[in-house]
Design a protein around this motif. Structure first.
Motif, mmCIF file in Angstrom:
data_model
loop_
_atom_site.group_PDB
_atom_site.id
_atom_site.type_symbol
_atom_site.label_atom_id
_atom_site.label_comp_id
_atom_site.label_asym_id
_atom_site.label_seq_id
_atom_site.Cartn_x
_atom_site.Cartn_y
_atom_site.Cartn_z
ATOM 1 N N THR A 180 -19.449 -25.796 44.910
ATOM 2 C CA THR A 180 -18.210 -25.651 44.154
ATOM 3 C C THR A 180 -18.006 -26.881 43.273
ATOM 4 O OG1 THR A 180 -17.189 -24.312 45.878
ATOM 5 C CG2 THR A 180 -15.722 -25.362 44.271
ATOM 6 N N ILE A 181 -17.714 -26.647 41.992
ATOM 7 C CA ILE A 181 -17.447 -27.725 41.045
ATOM 8 C C ILE A 181 -15.992 -27.637 40.620
ATOM 9 C CG2 ILE A 181 -18.003 -28.635 38.757
ATOM 10 C CD1 ILE A 181 -20.828 -27.596 39.144
ATOM 11 N N THR A 182 -15.307 -28.766 40.655
ATOM 12 C CA THR A 182 -13.876 -28.779 40.336
ATOM 13 C C THR A 182 -13.579 -29.557 39.062
ATOM 14 O OG1 THR A 182 -13.543 -30.715 41.743
ATOM 15 C CG2 THR A 182 -13.217 -28.552 42.754
ATOM 16 N N THR A 183 -14.591 -29.842 38.279
ATOM 17 C CA THR A 183 -14.397 -30.563 37.028
ATOM 18 C C THR A 183 -15.412 -30.052 36.017
ATOM 19 O OG1 THR A 183 -14.243 -32.747 36.008
ATOM 20 C CG2 THR A 183 -15.934 -32.448 37.721
ATOM 21 N N THR A 184 -15.645 -30.803 34.951
ATOM 22 C CA THR A 184 -16.575 -30.387 33.906
ATOM 23 C C THR A 184 -17.965 -30.124 34.471
ATOM 24 O OG1 THR A 184 -15.343 -31.647 32.242
ATOM 25 C CG2 THR A 184 -17.632 -31.074 31.732
ATOM 26 N N CYS A 185 -18.558 -29.003 34.024
ATOM 27 C CA CYS A 185 -19.925 -28.654 34.425
ATOM 28 C C CYS A 185 -20.808 -28.728 33.185
ATOM 29 C CB CYS A 185 -19.956 -27.255 35.030
ATOM 30 S SG CYS A 185 -21.614 -26.665 35.439
ATOM 31 N N THR A 186 -21.782 -29.645 33.208
ATOM 32 C CA THR A 186 -22.639 -29.857 32.042
ATOM 33 C C THR A 186 -24.103 -29.832 32.453
ATOM 34 O OG1 THR A 186 -20.938 -31.233 30.985
ATOM 35 C CG2 THR A 186 -23.184 -31.376 30.116
ATOM 36 N N PHE A 187 -24.849 -28.854 31.934
ATOM 37 C CA PHE A 187 -26.298 -28.881 32.047
ATOM 38 C C PHE A 187 -26.837 -29.624 30.827
ATOM 39 C CE2 PHE A 187 -26.011 -24.470 34.241
ATOM 40 C CZ PHE A 187 -25.604 -25.081 35.427
ATOM 41 N N VAL A 188 -28.052 -30.160 30.950
ATOM 42 C CA VAL A 188 -28.660 -30.853 29.818
ATOM 43 C C VAL A 188 -30.052 -30.294 29.587
ATOM 44 C CG1 VAL A 188 -27.334 -32.981 30.141
ATOM 45 C CG2 VAL A 188 -29.528 -32.712 31.298
ATOM 46 N N ALA A 189 -30.482 -30.361 28.332
ATOM 47 C CA ALA A 189 -31.817 -29.868 27.981
ATOM 48 C C ALA A 189 -32.875 -30.594 28.807
ATOM 49 C CB ALA A 189 -32.069 -30.072 26.495
ATOM 50 N N GLY A 190 -33.840 -29.835 29.270
ATOM 51 C CA GLY A 190 -34.888 -30.411 30.085
ATOM 52 C C GLY A 190 -34.696 -30.196 31.573
ATOM 53 N N MET A 191 -33.492 -29.831 31.981
ATOM 54 C CA MET A 191 -33.252 -29.511 33.379
ATOM 55 C C MET A 191 -33.991 -28.238 33.757
ATOM 56 S SD MET A 191 -29.161 -30.236 33.906
ATOM 57 C CE MET A 191 -29.203 -29.675 35.608
ATOM 58 N N THR A 192 -34.348 -28.103 35.032
ATOM 59 C CA THR A 192 -34.923 -26.871 35.560
ATOM 60 C C THR A 192 -33.960 -26.285 36.580
ATOM 61 O OG1 THR A 192 -37.193 -27.673 35.258
ATOM 62 C CG2 THR A 192 -36.869 -25.843 36.794
ATOM 63 N N LEU A 193 -33.574 -25.047 36.349
ATOM 64 C CA LEU A 193 -32.655 -24.357 37.255
ATOM 65 C C LEU A 193 -33.434 -23.276 37.991
ATOM 66 C CD1 LEU A 193 -29.607 -23.896 34.842
ATOM 67 C CD2 LEU A 193 -29.983 -25.742 36.482
ATOM 68 N N THR A 194 -33.435 -23.336 39.309
ATOM 69 C CA THR A 194 -34.150 -22.341 40.104
ATOM 70 C C THR A 194 -33.244 -21.819 41.206
ATOM 71 O OG1 THR A 194 -35.040 -24.024 41.606
ATOM 72 C CG2 THR A 194 -36.362 -23.456 39.667
ATOM 73 N N GLY A 195 -33.686 -20.748 41.876
ATOM 74 C CA GLY A 195 -32.903 -20.171 42.964
ATOM 75 C C GLY A 195 -32.011 -19.059 42.461
ATOM 76 N N THR A 196 -31.337 -18.419 43.408
ATOM 77 C CA THR A 196 -30.454 -17.295 43.055
ATOM 78 C C THR A 196 -29.085 -17.466 43.708
ATOM 79 O OG1 THR A 196 -31.344 -16.030 44.920
ATOM 80 C CG2 THR A 196 -32.354 -15.670 42.760
ATOM 81 N N GLY A 197 -28.632 -18.695 43.764
ATOM 82 C CA GLY A 197 -27.360 -18.980 44.420
ATOM 83 C C GLY A 197 -26.165 -18.657 43.543
ATOM 84 N N THR A 198 -24.985 -19.064 44.006
ATOM 85 C CA THR A 198 -23.728 -18.820 43.312
ATOM 86 C C THR A 198 -23.075 -20.145 42.941
ATOM 87 O OG1 THR A 198 -23.357 -16.728 44.472
ATOM 88 C CG2 THR A 198 -21.434 -17.783 43.474
ATOM 89 N N LEU A 199 -22.708 -20.274 41.692
ATOM 90 C CA LEU A 199 -21.988 -21.443 41.199
ATOM 91 C C LEU A 199 -20.511 -21.090 41.141
ATOM 92 C CD1 LEU A 199 -21.814 -24.260 39.857
ATOM 93 C CD2 LEU A 199 -22.278 -23.114 37.663
ATOM 94 N N GLN A 200 -19.690 -21.812 41.912
ATOM 95 C CA GLN A 200 -18.246 -21.573 41.888
ATOM 96 C C GLN A 200 -17.563 -22.719 41.165
ATOM 97 O OE1 GLN A 200 -16.263 -19.840 45.262
ATOM 98 N NE2 GLN A 200 -14.490 -21.199 45.055
ATOM 99 N N LEU A 201 -16.708 -22.367 40.214
ATOM 100 C CA LEU A 201 -15.970 -23.343 39.422
ATOM 101 C C LEU A 201 -14.491 -23.216 39.753
ATOM 102 C CD1 LEU A 201 -17.780 -22.772 36.006
ATOM 103 C CD2 LEU A 201 -18.210 -24.587 37.652
#
Length: 276
Positions: free
Chosen positions: A1-22
């Motif tokens: 769970t994220i309670t503030t700004t969510c920032t991905f950046v170029a070059g990151m690798t995102l894997t898995g099939t989880g749930t992102l809660q904001l």
């Protein structure tokens, strides 16, 4: 769970099939990455800083959420607001996979711009409450598995060429703008005064209006009813069934039995009738 700004950046690798809660409220940045799972918004006002793509579902909790930003939120699965909550805002949602579009109860709704553009199947739940802009572009839209009822409660533009809706209901007074012909296999229930706009026809098996409400059909366009027509005003004051342009006819074509056409206390103006 994220309670503030969510920032991905170029070059990151995102894997898995989880749930992102904001939770709370902030801006979110994808940097052009695809999130390989689902997202849940737990209330607040969120701003898209760029386009977002999620391969799974988009949902909210039981708290209302606003998602703004002049960008596109592409969803590969389902879109479902939480119980007695809503999803609204001015970003554009695109459903490009296979999933369900639904609202769980009368307290939840979608006030959004949404486009169906998929090679898969989008199934409409038993209830879908929305207003805003709905655009069908491509794919299979299943409205019959759940005998779906689309409830529209505010000014809405519908582009649904090639779709046969099951039931449609309106629950307030507004203008419904058609960007294509509107076709239903069952019942259109008018729950308040309704103005149709857009140079397209309406076709349904049954049309029901009960209450002190008026109906305006676009001049030159046709309301086609194949089974039953009920326009029964419950109060002494007449209401209007009319064309949008004085002295320019709209058309009502009824092909059911005579006994199934019931119009009472309606003031009919510039409507040419045909059929049974």
């Amino acid at each position: 769970t994220i309670t503030t700004t969510c920032t991905f950046v170029a070059g990151m690798t995102l894997t898995g099939t989880g749930t992102l809660q904001l939770s709370n409220a902030a801006s979110i940045t994808s940097a052009g990455l695809t999130f390989p799972g689902s997202m849940i918004f737990d209330g607040g006002t969120w701003t898209l800083a760029d386009n977002w793509v999620v391969t799974g579902d988009l949902a909210s909790t039981s708290t209302a959420v606003v998602i703004n930003g002049a960008f596109t939120f592409t969803v590969g699965g389902s879109i479902t607001p939480g119980t007695s909550a809503n999803i609204q805002g001015y970003c554009t949602y695109v459903m490009n996979g296979t999933g369900t579009l639904s609202t769980p109860n009368t307290g939840s709704f979608l006030n959004v711009k949404i486009t169906i553009n998929t090679a898969g199947t989008i199934t409409i739940g038993s209830a879908l409450r929305l207003y805003g802009i709905f655009t069908y572009t491509a794919g299979t839209l299943d409205t019959t598995t759940n005998n779906s009822n689309l409830t529209i409660s505010g000014a809405t533009t519908l582009t649904s060429l090639g779709i046969t809706w099951y039931d449609i209901s309106t629950s307030s007074s507004f203008t419904l703008t058609l960007a294509s012909d509107l076709v239903l296999s069952n019942t259109f229930t008018q729950g308040n005064t309704l103005i149709f706009a857009g140079a397209y026809d309406i076709s349904c098996a049954n049309y029901d209006l009960t209450g002190a409400f008026s109906t305006t059909i676009v001049a030159g366009r046709t309301l086609n009813v194949t089974n039953s027509m009920n326009m029964i005003i419950q109060y002494a004051t007449d209401r209007d069934f009319k064309s949008s342009s004085a002295s320019t006819a709209s058309y009502f074509n009824f092909t059911g039995t005579v006994g199934n056409c019931r119009i009472c206390n309606m003031r009919i103006t510039d409507i040419d009738a045909s059929g049974s």
